[in-house]
Design an enzyme around this catalytic site. Structure first.
Site, PDB file in Angstrom:
ATOM      1  CD  GLU A   1      50.245 -37.833 -61.396  1.00 52.20           C
ATOM      2  OE1 GLU A   1      49.139 -37.699 -60.865  1.00 52.20           O
ATOM      3  OE2 GLU A   1      51.302 -37.442 -60.873  1.00 52.20           O
TER       4      GLU A   1
ATOM      5  CB  SER B   1      48.864 -41.029 -60.247  1.00 50.16           C
ATOM      6  OG  SER B   1      47.918 -40.021 -60.131  1.00 50.16           O
TER       7      SER B   1
ATOM      8  CE1 TYR C   1      43.292 -40.900 -61.001  1.00 54.10           C
ATOM      9  CE2 TYR C   1      45.315 -42.161 -61.277  1.00 54.10           C
ATOM     10  CZ  TYR C   1      44.632 -41.077 -60.752  1.00 54.10           C
ATOM     11  OH  TYR C   1      45.298 -40.174 -59.970  1.00 54.10           O
TER      12      TYR C   1
ATOM     13  NE  ARG D   1      43.731 -37.276 -52.191  1.00 56.66           N
ATOM     14  CZ  ARG D   1      44.303 -37.490 -53.377  1.00 56.66           C
ATOM     15  NH1 ARG D   1      43.926 -36.829 -54.448  1.00 56.66           N
ATOM     16  NH2 ARG D   1      45.275 -38.394 -53.481  1.00 56.66           N
TER      17      ARG D   1
ATOM     18  CG  ASP E   1      46.939 -39.416 -50.362  1.00 55.82           C
ATOM     19  OD1 ASP E   1      45.807 -38.910 -50.234  1.00 55.82           O
ATOM     20  OD2 ASP E   1      47.549 -39.484 -51.451  1.00 55.82           O
TER      21      ASP E   1
ATOM     22  CD  GLU F   1      51.635 -39.037 -52.499  1.00 57.87           C
ATOM     23  OE1 GLU F   1      51.938 -38.095 -53.256  1.00 57.87           O
ATOM     24  OE2 GLU F   1      51.577 -40.214 -52.875  1.00 57.87           O
TER      25      GLU F   1
ATOM     26  CG  ASN G   1      48.197 -35.818 -53.449  1.00 53.66           C
ATOM     27  OD1 ASN G   1      48.929 -36.402 -54.219  1.00 53.66           O
ATOM     28  ND2 ASN G   1      47.662 -36.423 -52.394  1.00 53.66           N
TER      29      ASN G   1
ATOM     30  N   GLY H   1      43.267 -34.380 -57.875  1.00 55.07           N
ATOM     31  CA  GLY H   1      42.393 -34.622 -59.031  1.00 55.07           C
ATOM     32  C   GLY H   1      41.074 -33.880 -58.888  1.00 55.07           C
TER      33      GLY H   1
END
Length: 289
Positions: free
Chosen positions: A18, A141, A207, A246, A248, A261, A263, A267
């Site tokens: 990443e 990612s 992205y 964060r 998901d 998951e 994070n 980002g």
């Protein structure tokens, strides 16, 4: 902080898959720190010399392996250096999707059915009576990620995932909306719904500018929205996360939401999901930093 000189080191990039995303996070954080009047120095990847410099704070903008898995956090802890986000142990647990999913299941949080397999690839195909998503257990990612429509493609999808780690999740694909909840301090920020232009929210959708649309706050009724946010806070706390994370989910057509998951170093570019959610409650990127 005016008149006080605060020295901040920002670590970004490194060797993880990443890297590119991490460089963008690093640049945005450095720019914000400069605007806020801090003395700031950027480092592409971790360097031992960082430990000998007099930094008041290290801002980790790393993503993926080494950055998000607790390794760099452990080094900084051993040298009593302050840094952003969760502890080394919490980071390690969160980076392990299998660990996160087991903990969720034990605490009555829905998570899609899954099998964990290692590079011996021993599993029973009869156990897979669902549309499978194949992904590395410890990676972010959507690196090494495949959505399988034919079980005959399973082997090659597993091999692709094994390039990024020692074990792989074969997880039930949940048809529905892609949503994410940013946790900041002890609050959940407004939910973001991600609408990729392609059928799945893969690396390209994440992205590449214009490959996905975002709705924030997501158009989800208040009661359900509250329930999802509370679940995000619950898993954040169960995993011992600190400061921010964060989470998901997939939201299916029956309004059931399924944890994918968490994070621990989301980002942090100006257009990332976490800053987007913060902006919805009036926090600029600089405020956030």
């Amino acid at each position: 902080s005016k008149g006080v000189s605060i020295n901040i080191g920002v670590i970004y990039g490194g060797d993880s898959s990443e890297r590119e995303v991490s460089i963008n996070s690093g640049r945005a954080i450095i720019h914000a720190c400069e605007k806020l009047g801090y003395n700031v120095q950027g480092f592409d990847g971790f360097d031992e010399s960082i430990l000998n410099q007099k930094f008041d704070f290290i801002f980790l903008a790393l993503h993926g392996t080494f950055g998000e898995d607790g390794s760099v956090q452990k080094i900084l802890e051993n040298h009593k250096i302050c840094y952003n986000g969760s502890s080394s142990l919490s980071s390690e647990h969160c980076f392990d999707k299998n660990f996160t999913k087991i903990l969720a299941k034990e605490n009555n949080i829905l998570t899609p059915r899954w099998l964990l397999i290692d590079n011996n690839k021993i599993f029973n195909v009869a156990d897979i009576d669902f549309t499978p998503v194949v992904k590395p257990n410890k990676e972010g990612s959507t690196i090494g990620f495949s959505l399988i429509d034919r079980l005959s493609s399973l082997d090659s999808a597993i091999d692709k995932s094994l390039e990024y780690g020692d074990d792989v999740l074969i997880e039930k694909y949940i048809d529905g909306k892609e949503i994410t909840v940013s946790v900041f301090g002890d609050k959940a920020l407004p939910i973001v719904e991600i609408k990729p232009h392609s059928s799945i929210y893969d690396y390209k959708s994440k992205y590449t500018k214009g490959e996905s649309d975002y709705v924030c706050p997501a158009e989800i009724d208040d009661l359900l929205s509250k329930e999802i946010k509370n679940t995000a806070l619950k898993i954040h706390r169960l995993l011992g996360c600190q400061v921010y994370s964060r989470v998901d989910f997939r939201l299916d057509k029956d309004n059931k939401f399924w944890l994918l998951e968490i994070n621990t170093l989301p980002g942090m570019t100006e257009t990332s999901l976490f800053p987007m959610a913060a902006k919805a409650v009036g926090l600029s990127f600089e405020d956030l930093i």
